[in-house]
Design a protein around this motif. Structure first.
Motif, PDB file in Angstrom:
ATOM      1  N   ALA A   1      47.614  61.059  23.297  1.00 18.85           N
ATOM      2  CA  ALA A   1      47.327  60.015  24.286  1.00 18.85           C
ATOM      3  C   ALA A   1      48.080  58.738  23.951  1.00 18.85           C
ATOM      4  CB  ALA A   1      45.823  59.754  24.345  1.00 18.85           C
ATOM      5  N   LEU A   2      48.106  58.394  22.670  1.00 19.48           N
ATOM      6  CA  LEU A   2      48.779  57.174  22.238  1.00 19.48           C
ATOM      7  C   LEU A   2      50.278  57.231  22.517  1.00 19.48           C
ATOM      8  CD1 LEU A   2      47.935  54.521  20.982  1.00 19.48           C
ATOM      9  CD2 LEU A   2      48.398  55.495  18.728  1.00 19.48           C
ATOM     10  N   LEU A   3      50.875  58.417  22.412  1.00 18.01           N
ATOM     11  CA  LEU A   3      52.305  58.571  22.712  1.00 18.01           C
ATOM     12  C   LEU A   3      52.586  58.239  24.175  1.00 18.01           C
ATOM     13  CD1 LEU A   3      53.161  61.864  20.756  1.00 18.01           C
ATOM     14  CD2 LEU A   3      53.812  59.516  20.166  1.00 18.01           C
ATOM     15  N   TYR A   4      51.734  58.706  25.077  1.00 19.73           N
ATOM     16  CA  TYR A   4      51.938  58.417  26.500  1.00 19.73           C
ATOM     17  C   TYR A   4      51.696  56.940  26.809  1.00 19.73           C
ATOM     18  CZ  TYR A   4      52.747  63.175  28.086  1.00 19.73           C
ATOM     19  OH  TYR A   4      53.306  64.406  28.317  1.00 19.73           O
ATOM     20  N   LEU A   5      50.715  56.339  26.149  1.00 21.21           N
ATOM     21  CA  LEU A   5      50.468  54.911  26.378  1.00 21.21           C
ATOM     22  C   LEU A   5      51.641  54.069  25.873  1.00 21.21           C
ATOM     23  CD1 LEU A   5      46.683  54.665  25.440  1.00 21.21           C
ATOM     24  CD2 LEU A   5      47.711  54.904  27.699  1.00 21.21           C
ATOM     25  N   THR A   6      52.228  54.488  24.756  1.00 22.97           N
ATOM     26  CA  THR A   6      53.417  53.800  24.250  1.00 22.97           C
ATOM     27  C   THR A   6      54.576  53.944  25.233  1.00 22.97           C
ATOM     28  OG1 THR A   6      52.704  54.265  21.982  1.00 22.97           O
ATOM     29  CG2 THR A   6      55.000  53.642  22.306  1.00 22.97           C
ATOM     30  N   ALA A   7      54.721  55.161  25.794  1.00 20.27           N
ATOM     31  CA  ALA A   7      55.776  55.379  26.789  1.00 20.27           C
ATOM     32  C   ALA A   7      55.552  54.510  28.020  1.00 20.27           C
ATOM     33  CB  ALA A   7      55.818  56.857  27.173  1.00 20.27           C
ATOM     34  N   ALA A   8      54.298  54.351  28.421  1.00 19.41           N
ATOM     35  CA  ALA A   8      53.990  53.513  29.589  1.00 19.41           C
ATOM     36  C   ALA A   8      54.362  52.061  29.321  1.00 19.41           C
ATOM     37  CB  ALA A   8      52.502  53.626  29.928  1.00 19.41           C
ATOM     38  N   LEU A   9      54.100  51.583  28.113  1.00 19.59           N
ATOM     39  CA  LEU A   9      54.444  50.204  27.773  1.00 19.59           C
ATOM     40  C   LEU A   9      55.956  49.996  27.717  1.00 19.59           C
ATOM     41  CD1 LEU A   9      51.761  49.558  25.009  1.00 19.59           C
ATOM     42  CD2 LEU A   9      51.877  48.463  27.238  1.00 19.59           C
ATOM     43  N   LYS A  10      56.688  51.050  27.320  1.00 19.57           N
ATOM     44  CA  LYS A  10      58.146  50.935  27.225  1.00 19.57           C
ATOM     45  C   LYS A  10      58.812  50.882  28.594  1.00 19.57           C
ATOM     46  CE  LYS A  10      58.778  53.058  22.677  1.00 19.57           C
ATOM     47  NZ  LYS A  10      59.317  54.217  21.921  1.00 19.57           N
TER      48      LYS A  10
ATOM     49  N   PRO B   1      48.111  50.483  30.741  1.00 24.11           N
ATOM     50  CA  PRO B   1      48.098  51.111  29.414  1.00 24.11           C
ATOM     51  C   PRO B   1      47.356  50.287  28.367  1.00 24.11           C
ATOM     52  CG  PRO B   1      50.312  50.308  29.953  1.00 24.11           C
ATOM     53  CD  PRO B   1      49.491  50.229  31.202  1.00 24.11           C
ATOM     54  N   LEU B   2      47.343  48.969  28.505  1.00 22.87           N
ATOM     55  CA  LEU B   2      46.608  48.146  27.540  1.00 22.87           C
ATOM     56  C   LEU B   2      45.100  48.346  27.671  1.00 22.87           C
ATOM     57  CD1 LEU B   2      48.665  44.831  27.709  1.00 22.87           C
ATOM     58  CD2 LEU B   2      48.456  46.354  25.732  1.00 22.87           C
ATOM     59  N   LEU B   3      44.614  48.463  28.910  1.00 21.60           N
ATOM     60  CA  LEU B   3      43.190  48.716  29.113  1.00 21.60           C
ATOM     61  C   LEU B   3      42.804  50.071  28.537  1.00 21.60           C
ATOM     62  CD1 LEU B   3      40.429  48.029  30.334  1.00 21.60           C
ATOM     63  CD2 LEU B   3      41.230  48.975  32.504  1.00 21.60           C
ATOM     64  N   GLU B   4      43.624  51.077  28.801  1.00 21.73           N
ATOM     65  CA  GLU B   4      43.334  52.412  28.272  1.00 21.73           C
ATOM     66  C   GLU B   4      43.459  52.436  26.755  1.00 21.73           C
ATOM     67  OE1 GLU B   4      42.295  56.216  27.665  1.00 21.73           O
ATOM     68  OE2 GLU B   4      41.962  54.982  29.452  1.00 21.73           O
ATOM     69  N   ALA B   5      44.416  51.679  26.200  1.00 21.83           N
ATOM     70  CA  ALA B   5      44.553  51.615  24.745  1.00 21.83           C
ATOM     71  C   ALA B   5      43.300  51.022  24.105  1.00 21.83           C
ATOM     72  CB  ALA B   5      45.777  50.780  24.373  1.00 21.83           C
ATOM     73  N   SER B   6      42.700  50.016  24.763  1.00 24.92           N
ATOM     74  CA  SER B   6      41.467  49.428  24.215  1.00 24.92           C
ATOM     75  C   SER B   6      40.350  50.470  24.175  1.00 24.92           C
ATOM     76  CB  SER B   6      41.047  48.210  25.042  1.00 24.92           C
ATOM     77  OG  SER B   6      40.552  48.587  26.315  1.00 24.92           O
ATOM     78  N   ARG B   7      40.291  51.308  25.203  1.00 21.53           N
ATOM     79  CA  ARG B   7      39.266  52.375  25.212  1.00 21.53           C
ATOM     80  C   ARG B   7      39.540  53.402  24.116  1.00 21.53           C
ATOM     81  NH1 ARG B   7      40.166  52.978  31.594  1.00 21.53           N
ATOM     82  NH2 ARG B   7      38.746  51.356  32.354  1.00 21.53           N
ATOM     83  N   LEU B   8      40.813  53.728  23.940  1.00 16.64           N
ATOM     84  CA  LEU B   8      41.188  54.713  22.918  1.00 16.64           C
ATOM     85  C   LEU B   8      40.840  54.195  21.524  1.00 16.64           C
ATOM     86  CD1 LEU B   8      42.645  57.314  22.043  1.00 16.64           C
ATOM     87  CD2 LEU B   8      44.786  56.046  22.122  1.00 16.64           C
ATOM     88  N   TYR B   9      41.192  52.941  21.241  1.00 19.78           N
ATOM     89  CA  TYR B   9      40.894  52.380  19.911  1.00 19.78           C
ATOM     90  C   TYR B   9      39.389  52.234  19.700  1.00 19.78           C
ATOM     91  CZ  TYR B   9      45.863  51.379  19.246  1.00 19.78           C
ATOM     92  OH  TYR B   9      47.207  51.500  19.080  1.00 19.78           O
ATOM     93  N   ARG B  10      38.663  51.945  20.769  1.00 17.81           N
ATOM     94  CA  ARG B  10      37.207  51.865  20.624  1.00 17.81           C
ATOM     95  C   ARG B  10      36.645  53.233  20.266  1.00 17.81           C
ATOM     96  NH1 ARG B  10      32.878  49.357  25.021  1.00 17.81           N
ATOM     97  NH2 ARG B  10      31.032  49.528  23.689  1.00 17.81           N
TER      98      ARG B  10
END
Length: 626
Positions: free
Chosen positions: A270-279, A287-296
């Motif tokens: 999941a983190l790989l796709y979120l990184t791709a979205a940010l790039k 992707p930042l909102l979803e990243a916050s959920r992932l880290y939580r």
């Protein structure tokens, strides 16, 4: 003779059909050039509108003549160019575009002498008649498929998926029930190759088909993600990612893939796709909102809060919208963003609220206090006229936001600022409060019942009491706690009211659990204040009432036992312990209470509660042995 000049042979005049075709091609070239233009948007819009009107005029000229096979490929192409440009400028499909498609199909049938009742049929029947015609000429097929792709786009955007499936089945020559999978039908649709001398189109059938395919895969992937069909969602989203996604939509697709993989238990993927979205770099909020959920979910609070900070910054940035590319793009075929979608980021204020509340829940009181104050300043200065809930199933109303801010300030050791926030809340909402002065007299006379104050009014006095207690002002603290209790014991739980249905009534009622816990919190708080003032007898009454309201409440029970012990009332302590220990040994139920109340209740936990209960149990056993 050498001085004689032989005149040139005059060039044969071009036919009207050639001239009309040249005009079409010239307009297509102008539109393509304009799509690359970086001139101001108003000038660009005006030039595009001018091209559209010229396409309209050319189409009226062609349709003003009797339908003829030689002119039909050009006429259908001009129709497609007109629809593409108009939909692009309108950023959607105006309703009357269906009339342009219907008129074109009727013109095709006119050339095949299939007149009469067929002209009265709907679009679905007209498409069936045209595509099943035995006399349909091959040179018509490329333009007809281009028109069919526009029909597919229109039906997808208006959610006519059944009609779209029938059209695709007809185009593919497949009429079996097993061929109803729209994604497979779109992937198997192959449009005829265009002739080298065919009139130019803004988008050919193949390009439009890819747009429709990508849009459908996107829609289907998101629907399956929301309904929880994660493997199918993953497949559809992969299909969308491999299609003609514009960059903003590619961010959405990559983020949705991250959401899907997170829910499937693959956080690293999941983190790989979120990184791709940010790039991709067009919009960072999803992707930042979803990243916050992932880290939580991973328990990485620091990374979660950092993601939320960046989210608030991303939503505060202003983005200049990209100029339309004068083509049918994927986003034109999609419904409006759904606030219930897991990718809906909300506003800057909602992101700031998420950040502030998570800081408070994580015990970062100083950060939470600053974020709450920033949020209140943002909401109260008029830049965001209305506060709506954050992207979660439920969010706080404006008074609760003030209360959370006050709780954060108290926890951060800033009681004076907390008092200021509470006073601001009461001053801003004073018009909602009942006029207490004359009503109290009527209550004493028995002529009128006291109306119910909103729950947050009582909570405001509770927090003010705690702030005064922190400031070592027992008189003011006791006054606020007592006023809070007076209001709380007049309140009626919402689920106990009869016939409450209006917004006004809801404002003055509260949930049973929240009311119970507020009463307990106020009684324990006032009891602790009595203890600090060495008035154990008064404290005992409050602690006893708190455990009567909520049997088994550990905090109230421990304070009650300690007070009985200090007053040397061991027999009463023993009797209470025997009666209450069954409740105390059980795990306390998980309550759903507002965040400010959840925070407040955490302050009331006695230090080393379990140790105190074990010591009391041991002392009782020793005294019993003696």
């Amino acid at each position: 003779m050498s001085h004689l000049i032989i005149p040139a042979v005059p060039k044969a005049p071009a036919s009207c059909l050639d001239l009309w075709r040249q005009k079409n091609d010239r307009l297509v070239h102008q539109a393509r050039q304009l799509a690359r233009d970086t001139s101001p948007s108003l000038r660009r819009q005006r030039l595009a509108q001018d091209i559209l009107e010229k396409f309209r005029g050319l189409l009226h000229t062609l349709q003003g003549l009797p339908a003829a096979v030689p002119a039909l490929p050009l006429e259908l192409t001009v129709t497609c160019n007109f629809i593409i440009l108009r939909a692009s400028l309108a950023q959607g499909f105006p309703e009357d575009l269906t009339q342009d498609i219907q008129r074109s199909l009727e013109r095709v049938l006119e050339t095949q002498n299939q007149l009469g009742p067929k002209l009265e049929q709907g679009l679905k029947e007209l498409w069936n008649s045209v595509l099943h015609s035995s006399s349909l000429l091959p040179e018509l097929l490329p333009a007809l498929h281009c028109l069919a792709s526009l029909q597919a786009a229109l039906w997808l955007s208006t959610d006519h998926l059944g009609d779209l499936a029938l059209l695709l089945q007809t185009l593919n020559g497949s009429q079996t029930e097993a061929s109803e999978n729209l994604l497979l039908l779109l992937k198997s649709w192959s449009s005829p190759a265009e002739m080298s001398d065919a009139p130019l189109t803004l988008q050919n059938a193949s390009a439009l088909r890819d747009v429709v395919l990508t849009a459908f895969a996107y829609r289907q992937g998101f629907q399956e993600l929301i309904t929880g069909n994660l493997p199918s969602a993953l497949s559809s989203l992969h299909e969308a990612a491999s299609g003609l996604c514009p960059q903003p939509m590619l961010v959405q697709v990559y983020t949705a893939l991250g959401t899907c993989l997170r829910k499937m238990g693959s956080p690293q993927k999941a983190l790989l796709y979120l990184t791709a979205a940010l790039k991709v770099g067009t919009t960072w909020a999803p992707p930042l909102l979803e990243a916050s959920r992932l880290y939580r979910q991973l328990g990485d609070t620091s990374a979660e809060l950092e993601s939320l900070k960046l989210l608030a910054e991303a939503l505060s940035a202003t983005h200049n919208p990209e100029a339309p590319k004068l083509l049918i793009e994927v986003d034109l075929l999609l419904p409006q963003p759904d606030p219930a979608s897991p990718l809906h980021c909300g506003t800057q204020s909602q992101a700031k609220y998420l950040l502030a509340s998570r800081c408070l829940q994580a015990g970062r009181a100083e950060e939470a206090a600053e974020h709450y104050l920033d949020l209140l300043a943002l909401l109260l200065d008029g830049s965001e006229p209305r506060f709506s809930p954050p992207p979660s199933p439920s969010g706080p109303c404006m008074p609760e936001l003030f209360l959370e801010a006050a709780a954060a300030l108290i926890q951060a050791g800033r009681p004076q600022d907390a008092l200021t926030v509470c006073e601001e809340l009461l001053s801003r909402t004073s018009s909602l409060l009942p006029k207490m002065s004359w009503l109290q007299e009527n209550v004493r006379k028995g002529t009128r019942k006291l109306p119910h104050c909103p729950l947050w009014v009582s909570a405001t006095h509770l927090l003010q009491g705690q702030a005064w207690s922190q400031l070592k002002a027992p008189k003011e603290a006791l006054s606020e706690f007592s006023q809070c209790l007076e209001l709380l014991f007049q309140a009626v739980p919402k689920d106990k009211e009869q016939g409450s249905g209006s917004t006004y009534e809801d404002l003055y009622s509260c949930s049973d659990v929240a009311l119970q816990q507020l009463r307990v919190a106020a009684l324990i708080s006032r009891g602790l204040e009595w203890v600090s003032s060495s008035q154990d007898t008064k404290a005992l009454n409050d602690f006893l009432l708190s455990v009567q309201i909520c049997p088994g409440n550990r905090d109230g029970s421990v304070y009650l036992l300690q007070t009985l012990k200090r007053l040397d009332r061991k027999n009463e302590a023993t009797a209470f312990w025997r009666e209450a220990q069954t409740h105390l040994l059980k795990e306390e139920a998980a309550w759903s209470v507002p965040l400010y109340l959840e925070t407040y209740l955490s302050w009331l936990h006695p230090p080393n509660c379990e140790t105190l209960l074990e010591e009391f149990q041991t002392s009782l056993l020793e005294s019993h042995d003696l």
